[in-house]
Design a protein around this motif. Sequence first.
Motif, PDB file in Angstrom:
ATOM      1  N   ASN A   1       0.779  -1.212   0.062  1.00  0.00           N
ATOM      2  CA  ASN A   1       0.121  -0.162  -0.229  1.00  0.00           C
ATOM      3  C   ASN A   1       1.021   1.266   0.011  1.00  0.00           C
ATOM      4  N   SER A   2       2.164   1.094  -0.319  1.00  0.00           N
ATOM      5  CA  SER A   2       2.865   2.437  -0.471  1.00  0.00           C
ATOM      6  C   SER A   2       3.032   2.695  -1.865  1.00  0.00           C
ATOM      7  N   THR A   3       3.493   4.155  -1.815  1.00  0.00           N
ATOM      8  CA  THR A   3       3.627   4.676  -3.300  1.00  0.00           C
ATOM      9  C   THR A   3       5.100   5.418  -3.347  1.00  0.00           C
TER      10      THR A   3
ATOM     11  N   LYS B   1       8.256   1.783  -6.585  1.00  0.00           N
ATOM     12  CA  LYS B   1       9.129   2.800  -6.609  1.00  0.00           C
ATOM     13  C   LYS B   1       9.269   3.415  -5.551  1.00  0.00           C
ATOM     14  N   VAL B   2       9.350   2.786  -4.335  1.00  0.00           N
ATOM     15  CA  VAL B   2       9.592   3.495  -3.011  1.00  0.00           C
ATOM     16  C   VAL B   2      11.045   3.327  -2.738  1.00  0.00           C
ATOM     17  N   PRO B   3      11.603   4.495  -2.353  1.00  0.00           N
ATOM     18  CA  PRO B   3      13.017   4.554  -1.866  1.00  0.00           C
ATOM     19  C   PRO B   3      13.082   3.880  -0.712  1.00  0.00           C
ATOM     20  N   VAL B   4      14.217   3.183  -0.655  1.00  0.00           N
ATOM     21  CA  VAL B   4      14.639   2.381   0.549  1.00  0.00           C
ATOM     22  C   VAL B   4      16.053   2.736   1.346  1.00  0.00           C
ATOM     23  N   ILE B   5      15.717   3.080   2.410  1.00  0.00           N
ATOM     24  CA  ILE B   5      17.064   3.624   3.186  1.00  0.00           C
ATOM     25  C   ILE B   5      17.161   2.299   4.400  1.00  0.00           C
ATOM     26  N   ALA B   6      18.428   1.636   3.980  1.00  0.00           N
ATOM     27  CA  ALA B   6      18.849   0.545   4.747  1.00  0.00           C
ATOM     28  C   ALA B   6      19.708   0.846   6.036  1.00  0.00           C
ATOM     29  N   LEU B   7      19.343   0.278   7.312  1.00  0.00           N
ATOM     30  CA  LEU B   7      20.168   0.569   8.254  1.00  0.00           C
ATOM     31  C   LEU B   7      20.596  -1.113   8.521  1.00  0.00           C
TER      32      LEU B   7
ATOM     33  N   PHE C   1       8.256  -5.710  -3.465  1.00  0.00           N
ATOM     34  CA  PHE C   1       6.878  -5.070  -3.445  1.00  0.00           C
ATOM     35  C   PHE C   1       7.360  -3.560  -3.283  1.00  0.00           C
ATOM     36  N   LEU C   2       8.333  -3.076  -2.401  1.00  0.00           N
ATOM     37  CA  LEU C   2       8.592  -1.733  -2.316  1.00  0.00           C
ATOM     38  C   LEU C   2       9.331  -1.147  -3.424  1.00  0.00           C
ATOM     39  N   LYS C   3      10.072  -2.027  -4.254  1.00  0.00           N
ATOM     40  CA  LYS C   3      10.751  -1.496  -5.625  1.00  0.00           C
ATOM     41  C   LYS C   3       9.740  -1.517  -6.736  1.00  0.00           C
ATOM     42  N   LYS C   4       9.074  -2.344  -6.668  1.00  0.00           N
ATOM     43  CA  LYS C   4       8.047  -2.278  -7.818  1.00  0.00           C
ATOM     44  C   LYS C   4       6.992  -1.022  -7.507  1.00  0.00           C
TER      45      LYS C   4
ATOM     46  N   PHE D   1      18.821  -3.952  -2.571  1.00  0.00           N
ATOM     47  CA  PHE D   1      17.837  -3.348  -2.752  1.00  0.00           C
ATOM     48  C   PHE D   1      17.791  -1.669  -2.507  1.00  0.00           C
ATOM     49  N   ALA D   2      18.563  -1.478  -1.419  1.00  0.00           N
ATOM     50  CA  ALA D   2      18.752  -0.014  -0.847  1.00  0.00           C
ATOM     51  C   ALA D   2      19.099   1.010  -1.719  1.00  0.00           C
ATOM     52  N   ASP D   3      18.556   2.086  -1.736  1.00  0.00           N
ATOM     53  CA  ASP D   3      18.863   3.336  -2.465  1.00  0.00           C
ATOM     54  C   ASP D   3      20.005   4.036  -1.795  1.00  0.00           C
ATOM     55  N   CYS D   4      20.120   4.076  -0.317  1.00  0.00           N
ATOM     56  CA  CYS D   4      21.411   4.492   0.666  1.00  0.00           C
ATOM     57  C   CYS D   4      21.302   3.577   1.589  1.00  0.00           C
ATOM     58  N   ILE D   5      22.701   3.348   2.127  1.00  0.00           N
ATOM     59  CA  ILE D   5      23.001   2.534   3.417  1.00  0.00           C
ATOM     60  C   ILE D   5      23.667   3.179   4.515  1.00  0.00           C
ATOM     61  N   LEU D   6      23.145   3.044   5.658  1.00  0.00           N
ATOM     62  CA  LEU D   6      23.829   3.333   6.657  1.00  0.00           C
ATOM     63  C   LEU D   6      24.124   2.002   7.698  1.00  0.00           C
ATOM     64  N   ARG D   7      25.346   2.124   8.044  1.00  0.00           N
ATOM     65  CA  ARG D   7      25.862   0.929   8.534  1.00  0.00           C
ATOM     66  C   ARG D   7      25.844   0.780  10.175  1.00  0.00           C
TER      67      ARG D   7
END
Length: 294
Positions: free
Chosen positions: A173-175, A203-209, A198-201, A220-226
Motif C-alpha cells: 500500500n506504499s507509493t 518505486k518506494v526509495p529504501v534507506i537501509a540500516l 514490493f517496495l521496489k515495484k 535493494f537499498a537506495d542508500c545504506i547506513l551501517r
Amino acid sequence: MLLTEKMKEDIFSSSERDIINYLFKQRENIKDKTTKQISKETYTHPSTLIRIAKKLGYSGWVELKNRFLDEMDYLNSHFSEIDANYPFDEHDSIMTIANKMALLNQTTISDTLSLINYDDLHRATKLLVKAAHIKVFSVYHNLLICHDFKINMNRIGKHVSLCTIDPQFEAVNSTSETCAIVISYTGESEELVGLLPFLKKRKVPVIALTSIGENTLTKFADCILRITTRERLYSKIGSFTTNDSICFLLDVLYASVFSKDYKNNLEYKTHISQYFDHRKSSNEVMQEIKHDTV
C-alpha cells in the motif's frame, strides 16, 4: 556477509586458498604489494589473484584488495578494549559493570560514526525531507526502539509509521511518495527480504540500516547506513551495541531532517509543546523561560 567470511567459504582451489591464507596472515602488509610480488611469495600465478576477485564478485584484484583493507581497518579499530558480546564479567561489581557499559556505549557511537558515509547520509536526508509518508520496517524488537524517532519526526510534521502489524499490506500500500526505512542487522531476515520486491515495484526509495558487508537488503537499498558490526547472532549477553547503534543512526537522521528547516521546525515544535507538555519541576535547570503566547 563480511568479505572475510566469504573468503573462508569452500569455493576456492588449493592455489587460491594459499593466497587467501597469505592475505589473512599478512593483513595490512599487502597494501603496497603488487600482484607480481604476492604471486612470487605464494608460488602462484598472478592470474590466480584475478580469479579470486571474480569469485568474490569484484571486477579485479585492486577492488578486492581495497575492500579487504577497509574491512581489516574497521575490524581492528575502536573495540580493542571491550567485547561487544560479553562486555562485563561474572565477578565484576555493579559499579564496574556501570563503567564498562558506559565505555561500550561510547565506543559504539564512535564506531557507528566512523561508518557513516556523507553521500549516503545526504541522500537519506533528502529522501526523508521529500517523503509524504515514512514507513519503518523491522523485526518487532527493533521497532520498539524506534518510537522516539517516530515521535520526534511527528512533532515536526513528518508522518512516520512503525509497521508492526501487517507489514506486507503496508509495503503493498506504499507509493513513490513513501520512503521506507528498513532495519536489519543481518540484512537477511525473511520477513523483511520478502517486502523488498514490493517496495521496489512501487518505486518506494529504501534507506537501509544494516551491518557492514553485502547482503540482500543492501542490494535493494537506495542508500545504506551501517550498524556497528561487533555482535554475534546468539552468543552474547544482550544486543547492546546493535540497539545503541540503531538509536544513534535514527537520531542522526532526525537531526539532519530537522536542520533542513531549522528555524521553522524549532519554532513549530516549541510552540506546540508549550500547550501540550504540562510537566512541572522544582529543579531550576529544567525551568522553561516564559514566552508570550500567540
